[in-house]
Design an enzyme around this catalytic site. Structure first.
Site, PDB file in Angstrom:
ATOM      1  N   SER A  51      40.713  30.633  38.453  1.00 52.14           N
ATOM      2  CA  SER A  51      42.023  31.068  38.934  1.00 52.14           C
ATOM      3  C   SER A  51      43.019  29.928  39.089  1.00 52.14           C
ATOM      4  O   SER A  51      44.204  30.169  39.303  1.00 52.14           O
ATOM      5  CB  SER A  51      41.886  31.823  40.258  1.00 52.14           C
ATOM      6  OG  SER A  51      41.152  31.063  41.189  1.00 52.14           O
ATOM      7  N   GLY A 101      32.840  41.116  42.674  1.00 50.83           N
ATOM      8  CA  GLY A 101      31.638  41.206  43.491  1.00 50.83           C
ATOM      9  C   GLY A 101      30.404  40.897  42.684  1.00 50.83           C
ATOM     10  O   GLY A 101      30.135  41.558  41.685  1.00 50.83           O
ATOM     11  N   CYS A 114      50.991  41.735  52.047  1.00 50.92           N
ATOM     12  CA  CYS A 114      50.318  41.189  53.227  1.00 50.92           C
ATOM     13  C   CYS A 114      49.981  39.731  52.981  1.00 50.92           C
ATOM     14  O   CYS A 114      49.347  39.385  51.988  1.00 50.92           O
ATOM     15  CB  CYS A 114      49.040  41.973  53.518  1.00 50.92           C
ATOM     16  SG  CYS A 114      48.086  41.298  54.913  1.00 50.92           S
ATOM     17  N   ASP A 125      44.227  23.963  42.299  1.00 56.15           N
ATOM     18  CA  ASP A 125      43.224  24.946  42.698  1.00 56.15           C
ATOM     19  C   ASP A 125      43.906  26.034  43.510  1.00 56.15           C
ATOM     20  O   ASP A 125      45.051  25.872  43.945  1.00 56.15           O
ATOM     21  CB  ASP A 125      42.107  24.287  43.517  1.00 56.15           C
ATOM     22  CG  ASP A 125      40.798  25.079  43.468  1.00 56.15           C
ATOM     23  OD1 ASP A 125      40.788  26.179  42.883  1.00 56.15           O
ATOM     24  OD2 ASP A 125      39.789  24.588  44.020  1.00 56.15           O
ATOM     25  N   ASN A 179      36.309  49.769  48.346  1.00 58.39           N
ATOM     26  CA  ASN A 179      36.774  48.386  48.350  1.00 58.39           C
ATOM     27  C   ASN A 179      37.746  48.227  49.510  1.00 58.39           C
ATOM     28  O   ASN A 179      38.743  48.934  49.587  1.00 58.39           O
ATOM     29  CB  ASN A 179      37.461  48.051  47.022  1.00 58.39           C
ATOM     30  CG  ASN A 179      38.169  46.698  47.030  1.00 58.39           C
ATOM     31  OD1 ASN A 179      39.167  46.514  46.357  1.00 58.39           O
ATOM     32  ND2 ASN A 179      37.645  45.748  47.785  1.00 58.39           N
ATOM     33  N   GLY A 180      37.452  47.291  50.397  1.00 60.42           N
ATOM     34  CA  GLY A 180      38.346  47.059  51.534  1.00 60.42           C
ATOM     35  C   GLY A 180      37.565  46.833  52.807  1.00 60.42           C
ATOM     36  O   GLY A 180      36.367  46.551  52.793  1.00 60.42           O
ATOM     37  N   TYR A 234      44.340  34.913  43.542  1.00 58.83           N
ATOM     38  CA  TYR A 234      42.942  34.573  43.292  1.00 58.83           C
ATOM     39  C   TYR A 234      42.070  35.733  42.826  1.00 58.83           C
ATOM     40  O   TYR A 234      41.363  35.620  41.828  1.00 58.83           O
ATOM     41  CB  TYR A 234      42.328  33.970  44.561  1.00 58.83           C
ATOM     42  CG  TYR A 234      40.843  33.695  44.461  1.00 58.83           C
ATOM     43  CD1 TYR A 234      40.374  32.619  43.726  1.00 58.83           C
ATOM     44  CD2 TYR A 234      39.912  34.507  45.104  1.00 58.83           C
ATOM     45  CE1 TYR A 234      39.005  32.359  43.626  1.00 58.83           C
ATOM     46  CE2 TYR A 234      38.551  34.257  45.011  1.00 58.83           C
ATOM     47  CZ  TYR A 234      38.111  33.177  44.275  1.00 58.83           C
ATOM     48  OH  TYR A 234      36.770  32.924  44.180  1.00 58.83           O
ATOM     49  N   CYS A 258      35.186  43.619  46.522  1.00 56.91           N
ATOM     50  CA  CYS A 258      34.442  44.651  45.816  1.00 56.91           C
ATOM     51  C   CYS A 258      35.303  45.223  44.705  1.00 56.91           C
ATOM     52  O   CYS A 258      36.522  45.086  44.704  1.00 56.91           O
ATOM     53  CB  CYS A 258      34.036  45.787  46.762  1.00 56.91           C
ATOM     54  SG  CYS A 258      32.913  45.297  48.087  1.00 56.91           S
ATOM     55  N   CYS A 265      47.727  43.022  49.340  1.00 56.50           N
ATOM     56  CA  CYS A 265      47.280  41.651  49.596  1.00 56.50           C
ATOM     57  C   CYS A 265      47.826  40.702  48.534  1.00 56.50           C
ATOM     58  O   CYS A 265      47.576  40.872  47.335  1.00 56.50           O
ATOM     59  CB  CYS A 265      45.754  41.623  49.600  1.00 56.50           C
ATOM     60  SG  CYS A 265      45.047  39.968  49.683  1.00 56.50           S
TER      61      CYS A 265
END
Length: 478
Positions: free
Chosen positions: A296, A36, A446, A358, A111-112, A255, A8, A249
């Site tokens: 990406s 999103g 993370c 990729d 978001n999360g 990505y 999101c 993250c």
């Protein structure tokens, strides 16, 4: 799930004077569309009256000129683009959430993903709360409004709510008179703010959204921090800061984020360049051209080319007009959809030994179709390199990686995966080299989806959407 989906994006506007903040939010969400593509929404604050519109679809499709005009002017706005990682699809789960409460109205964009959403929801339901969606964002809104009853301000209610909600959350909260940004103690998801030349403050998931509305970046919201924007200026609450080691993250860099964004002082573009360079050192191969899968995979392909000395080529053209809502006519196969989305430039590929870059392999089906496109275009060899380690674990913090059952790397060796997707060789980024993407040894992030080292307690359920299924089953029985 054949590719990892975006999560999101959140956006907020606080202007000194009443203006067309809906348009500002629209352009900000447009810049965050990559985060999103399922639904979107905007709430405008006009002297405490909250006017809003939200629906499923892309920003440009949902917000026609008439709808934007109907939102009217105001001095604050909150916006959201959504891809659901918890909660079913549909309009009921569109954000921002708007709450009517005895202490005043509130709009919330999130978001999360909470790791204790199920237990909080059950507790709230036992106390009489009635939920209208299956999203954990509604859980957050209930906790905040519950704390608001005995709190002197909305920001203090949020501060107290943060003692109860656990997991990943980057929030934009709007009351009748304040705009608030908040980030979880670990800082799993990005959040930043900036200011325009006329003094309008902007909150956004990524710095690229600040750029899109002409705002200068000020800083990232710190993990655990609450930043309040009101008529008196900006002030910060840091009661939840520095309680744990920040663990943003790492997949944001690999990505999720746009390559022109900068997060925690680190360029997303450069992180992907470094990923490609690492792959070239870890998995060298003799080849004629390096190509990336849009979007990406492109930066990592440039990094691989620079490090290896193998020429970089444009191997695919992506149809930019096809979003997640695209439905092919008739009984078209999924392979046809890949062909419509991606087309190979045969002059780059024909007769060549190709290094294909990729960002990830989930089930392998999409990778196999992309490889087939290269083979059909005359590729002599295809050597695939992935700018992330193999996915081995579900994510509970807002990424669409569900149970281990859906992950190809949990059931096959690298050589077996190479055979399944039809490549001559396959190489993943070494999980031990992830820190090189964001600065080197000692960096904190993370990477639990790769190594299983979760920074927080996680739900006992193996499949993270199982609780949602239970909710739907219960509704069916009722």
């Amino acid at each position: 799930m054949n590719k990892i989906h975006e999560e999101c994006g959140v956006f907020g506007v606080f202007a000194k004077e009443k203006s067309n903040v809906a348009a500002t939010a629209y352009y900000g969400l447009f810049a965050l569309q990559h985060r999103g593509q399922e639904s979107c929404g905007i709430v405008v604050n006009d002297d405490g009256v909250l006017n809003y519109y939200k629906d499923t679809g892309l920003v440009n499709d949902v917000f026609t000129p008439d709808i934007l005009n109907n939102l009217g002017e105001g001095n604050m706005a909150v916006g959201h683009v959504r891809y659901g990682t918890t909660g079913t699809d549909g309009r009921l789960n569109c954000q921002p959430i708007v709450v009517n409460h005895i202490k005043g109205r509130m709009a919330l964009a999130h978001n999360g993903n909470l790791v204790n959403s199920a237990e909080l929801r059950e507790q709230l339901e036992m106390e009489g709360s009635i939920f209208h969606s299956t999203s954990d964002t509604e859980v957050i809104s209930y906790i905040i409004t519950k704390e608001r009853i005995n709190s002197p301000s909305i920001e203090e209610a949020l501060n107290r709510a943060m003692n109860k909600i656990k997991g990943a959350y980057s929030l934009v909260v709007m009351s009748p008179s304040k705009l608030i940004a908040a980030r979880d103690e670990n800082g799993f998801r990005p959040l930043c703010y900036g200011v325009t030349d006329d003094g309008t403050y902007i909150i956004a998931s990524e710095s690229c959204a600040l750029d899109s509305v002409g705002a200068s970046f000020i800083r990232d919201v710190k993990p655990g921090e609450i930043v309040v924007f009101d008529k008196d200026g900006i002030h910060s609450i840091t009661d939840h800061c520095n309680k744990v080691k920040p663990t943003m993250c790492i997949f944001e860099y690999i990505y999720f984020a746009r390559p022109d964004s900068v997060m925690e002082g680190k360029s997303v573009h450069m992180a992907r360049i470094k990923a490609g360079a690492c792959l070239a050192m870890e998995h060298p191969v003799e080849a004629d051209v390096v190509v990336g899968v849009p979007d990406s995979g492109l930066d990592a392909a440039i990094g691989y080319s620079r490090q290896s000395g193998i020429p970089y080529g444009i191997g695919f053209i992506k149809n930019k007009y096809i979003g997640r809502t695209f439905i092919s006519p008739g009984q078209k196969s999924r392979e046809d959809k890949v062909r419509i989305k991606l087309n190979v430039i045969s002059e780059t590929i024909k007769g060549k030994r190709v290094v294909l870059i990729d960002d990830s392999i989930v089930r392998g089906t999409t990778s196999a179709r992309i490889v087939k496109l290269l083979r059909d275009a005359g590729a002599k060899e295809v050597h695939m390199r992935v700018s992330a380690p193999p996915f081995l674990n579900p994510c509970y913090y807002g990424t669409d990686i569900d149970s281990r059952e859906s992950l190809i790397a949990c059931h096959h060796t690298v050589d077996e995966i190479a055979e399944i997707i039809g490549v001559d060789s396959l190489g993943y980024l070494d999980v031990n080299h992830l820190d090189m993407l964001v600065g080197g040894k000692g960096e904190s992030f993370c990477s639990a989806c790769f190594n299983g080292e979760y920074p927080t307690k996680v739900p006992t359920e193996t499949a993270k959407n199982r609780f949602e299924h239970k909710i739907n089953e219960k509704r069916d029985c009722d």
